[in-house]
Scaffold this motif. Sequence first.
Motif, PDB file in Angstrom:
ATOM      1  N   ARG A  12       0.739  -1.161  -0.104  1.00 41.10           N
ATOM      2  CA  ARG A  12       0.134   0.012   0.236  1.00 41.10           C
ATOM      3  C   ARG A  12       1.054   1.482   0.060  1.00 41.10           C
ATOM      4  O   ARG A  12       1.850   1.331   0.844  1.00 41.10           O
ATOM      5  CB  ARG A  12      -0.865  -0.042   1.044  1.00 41.10           C
ATOM      6  CG  ARG A  12      -1.693   1.274   1.316  1.00 41.10           C
ATOM      7  CD  ARG A  12      -2.660   1.305   2.564  1.00 41.10           C
ATOM      8  NE  ARG A  12      -3.177   2.484   2.563  1.00 41.10           N
ATOM      9  CZ  ARG A  12      -4.487   3.019   2.245  1.00 41.10           C
ATOM     10  NH1 ARG A  12      -5.009   2.069   1.630  1.00 41.10           N
ATOM     11  NH2 ARG A  12      -4.936   4.025   2.460  1.00 41.10           N
ATOM     12  N   GLN A  13       0.813   2.312  -0.826  1.00 43.87           N
ATOM     13  CA  GLN A  13       1.281   3.340  -0.956  1.00 43.87           C
ATOM     14  C   GLN A  13       0.992   4.091   0.118  1.00 43.87           C
ATOM     15  O   GLN A  13      -0.245   4.398   0.415  1.00 43.87           O
ATOM     16  CB  GLN A  13       1.036   4.148  -2.268  1.00 43.87           C
ATOM     17  CG  GLN A  13       1.765   5.409  -2.533  1.00 43.87           C
ATOM     18  CD  GLN A  13       1.481   6.220  -3.776  1.00 43.87           C
ATOM     19  OE1 GLN A  13       1.447   5.406  -4.813  1.00 43.87           O
ATOM     20  NE2 GLN A  13       1.137   7.194  -3.546  1.00 43.87           N
ATOM     21  N   GLY A  19       5.689  -0.763  -3.091  1.00 49.91           N
ATOM     22  CA  GLY A  19       5.971  -1.258  -1.884  1.00 49.91           C
ATOM     23  C   GLY A  19       7.457  -1.132  -1.516  1.00 49.91           C
ATOM     24  O   GLY A  19       7.921  -1.696  -0.393  1.00 49.91           O
ATOM     25  N   ASN A  20       8.192  -0.226  -2.051  1.00 51.46           N
ATOM     26  CA  ASN A  20       9.280  -0.029  -1.648  1.00 51.46           C
ATOM     27  C   ASN A  20       9.514   1.020  -0.494  1.00 51.46           C
ATOM     28  O   ASN A  20       8.726   2.117  -0.746  1.00 51.46           O
ATOM     29  CB  ASN A  20      10.327   0.685  -2.770  1.00 51.46           C
ATOM     30  CG  ASN A  20      10.559  -0.351  -3.893  1.00 51.46           C
ATOM     31  OD1 ASN A  20      10.931  -1.633  -3.887  1.00 51.46           O
ATOM     32  ND2 ASN A  20      10.048   0.037  -5.110  1.00 51.46           N
ATOM     33  N   GLY A  61       7.661   3.482 -10.005  1.00 51.83           N
ATOM     34  CA  GLY A  61       6.363   3.459  -9.364  1.00 51.83           C
ATOM     35  C   GLY A  61       5.731   4.630  -9.817  1.00 51.83           C
ATOM     36  O   GLY A  61       6.190   5.514 -10.612  1.00 51.83           O
ATOM     37  N   LEU A  62       4.735   5.068  -9.216  1.00 49.81           N
ATOM     38  CA  LEU A  62       3.729   6.339  -9.469  1.00 49.81           C
ATOM     39  C   LEU A  62       4.530   7.463  -9.161  1.00 49.81           C
ATOM     40  O   LEU A  62       5.340   7.664  -8.288  1.00 49.81           O
ATOM     41  CB  LEU A  62       2.471   6.196  -8.447  1.00 49.81           C
ATOM     42  CG  LEU A  62       1.286   5.434  -8.964  1.00 49.81           C
ATOM     43  CD1 LEU A  62       0.275   5.521  -7.940  1.00 49.81           C
ATOM     44  CD2 LEU A  62       0.938   5.731 -10.398  1.00 49.81           C
ATOM     45  N   THR A  98       5.029  -5.072   0.753  1.00 52.71           N
ATOM     46  CA  THR A  98       4.590  -6.592   0.394  1.00 52.71           C
ATOM     47  C   THR A  98       4.889  -7.492   1.915  1.00 52.71           C
ATOM     48  O   THR A  98       6.055  -7.423   2.271  1.00 52.71           O
ATOM     49  CB  THR A  98       5.043  -7.079  -0.593  1.00 52.71           C
ATOM     50  OG1 THR A  98       4.992  -6.308  -1.768  1.00 52.71           O
ATOM     51  CG2 THR A  98       4.515  -8.574  -0.889  1.00 52.71           C
ATOM     52  N   GLY A  99       3.940  -8.182   2.190  1.00 53.80           N
ATOM     53  CA  GLY A  99       4.129  -8.808   3.371  1.00 53.80           C
ATOM     54  C   GLY A  99       3.439 -10.272   3.238  1.00 53.80           C
ATOM     55  O   GLY A  99       2.368 -10.468   2.395  1.00 53.80           O
TER      56      GLY A  99
END
Length: 799
Positions: free
Chosen positions: A150-151, A541-542, A633-634, A682-683
């Motif tokens: 999630r951003q 997710g970075n 990414g965005l 990410t998880g």
Amino acid sequence: MSFNTALSGIRAANTDLQVTGNNIANASTIGFKSSRAEFGDVYTSTLLGGGSNTAGSGVTLQNIRQQFTQGNLKFTQNELDLSINGEGFFIVEKNGERLYTRAGTFGLDKDGNIVNGTGALLQGFSADPDGNVSGVLGDLRVDVTSQEPRQTTAVNASFNLNANEKVLETTGQRFSTNGTGVNEAQRGAKTATTSTLAVGAVATPITFSPTNRTSFTISRLDPITLAMTDVDIVLSSGSASSPTALANLINSANFDSASPVNVEAYADPVTGQIGFRDLATGVASIVTLTIDAANSDANALTTAVSAVSTAAGTPAASHTTGIPQVTNNYGSHTLVIRGPNGTDVTYVSKYGASADKTASELNALAGVSATARTDATLLASTFSNNGSFRINGVNLTSTGLPDMTALRDEINALSSSTLFGISASIDDAGNLSVVSATGRDLEFTFDNAGGNAEIQGSQGIAQVVNDAVNGVRIGGQVTTTLQEGYSIVSSQPTTPVFGGSLFGSTNVPNFFTDVPINAFNPADQKTFNHATNTTVYDSLGNAHVMRQYFVKEPYDPADPTTSPNHWKMYVQIDGKNVGDPDPTLPSPQNTEPTMASFNLHFAPDGTLDTSRTDSMLISNWTPIGADGQPLGGLGPLNVLQGGTIPVAEPPASSNFQIDLAGSTQFGSAFGVEELDQNGYATGRLAGLDISSTGIVFARFTNGEAQVLGQVALANFSSVEGLKPTGDTMWAQTFESGEAIVGAPGSAQLGNITAGAVEESNVDLSEQLVNLIIAQRNYQANAKTIETANATTQTIINLR
């Protein structure tokens, strides 16, 4: 009738044995509820008959009643093992049929559904991505796949900024060496020489005595001060066996005198000629000898000195004037600096001093800081290198053909060693720009004739060097900053004036420039009061590090542009600026990120003044990786392009909002009171927790947690009306009434204990006693049949 009565008793005792045996068999069955057989007596009567003396007709089974009392809890450490402490049933669904159970032995199937040992699906209330429980009954499912990232779209934080912090930034004045001689190319000898006067050969040995003496005067005229110094030399004793010994006698007479002159005698080791030379190298002084004929006798030295004797200050034909080494031609300058307490300090720069030397001396003064830089341009069109070209004495072999690239690279390769601090680049015209970052003079020479270099400074004409004798030197510019409270009260060239001027008039417009001192610099912790880090996430997710810097702003009651309790917050992500571009700057700077900054204002009671505090939108963040390249990414949507608050969900850019509601400015240490941001990486599922109210709480490897749903419970008006279906499950019947579904702990429903199961409520001791009783009942009824049979047989035997 007695046979039927006994048979009914045997059947009842057999049923009792079955019920008791079933209880004993399920003594270890999780969630099992014991049963008991309930019997009633049977009487026969007619419509009009019957009476109090009617014998009974035996026994009948009225009901097998289940005992829904609470069983003991057995802890298993398996989080999906559930037990109900109180009333209620778990709701499960199997093959489309809704069933109810107290057996909470649950696990996950391959699709992540929570199921019991028979594959029946546990029912509950699902939750949305924000953790809001819906209240709609359905299958409870745990997503065992990776959690999507999630951003970050919002950062909520509250800080306490120390009200006792001092303002770190002040305003000073900056000025530069902007005189006519600064950064002007100068041409001259690359090696300094001295002034000499050749006397000639003197026959030796020679012995001096009162009757063989020599008397003369050595004079030296300084070309800068025009001061004349002289000394009388009288040789009336001593012996010189060689020209060198004779020169030593003359020097002894000079330097042993009360006022020696800065000139020494010497003997040419080859020709044996005697000469005189100035001890100061590179000074165009004039050395003269004047013979004292009245006090000199005829000897070889008197003859030689008489040949060059002349009036003081008038060079003889054999005189050679000293040549100075080429300098930057910077004249000496006097600055008078006044401090905050009114004390004046006078600084005098030296003639020809390099910019780095002058800057170093200025830095030693209180309230003054200085830097230096030297710039020179080597014209490509006229440059040729015969292999002996040098910069500051370092040999460079690049020819400059076909362009200056090789020479540039050669210089830059030596920038950290022999040409320390000196770098080169090629300008738009193809010329070589050479810079000394420390402010050292730049000197260009050749060891051998045949090469050609044309050097240009920012002022004056270009100078050419093409021989092995001369060189071109360029001095640097000194930029000086006066701390707040310090000022220049006098700026004058030092008298007498030699060389070019360092400074123009201090009264010209813009000579002094107001500059911030100790201005905010994220790399210098002395320039900000507080700082803190927060991890934020891009759309992939970075993780990235956002650093917030807090700087207390100055307040002057006489200055309406300032205000009390004012702070500025600066923001960088991964050490990069994320502020919107400044369209007023020239290209390409008008497209580059600026330092993001926001004003924070606090009320006199220390609370955040939200009406004056800026809205905080990070709208120019391009997520980059460790290699400095975009991650894909965005990207940003800055304010000019339409970036606004609040940030839309789902996000279409990397923008996010910062909310500092609740922040304070009290007289205590800086502290992070609250910090939360809504992004994550990410998880994978790391574990489950189920609360006493049935909330299913998932924990992930990325540190996040999420509400997946809530276990539902059901109860009935008459639980004894439920129909057993096997596998410790019951089905609703007409007698049980409708299921009352709700959350654990609500209404009459019990709470849930995770990691434990409810054991069977069978009491084995009681059941064993019941087993004995049922056995005796069975035996007694069998005895009744035996007795009835004997009686009947007696009647049959009557004849």
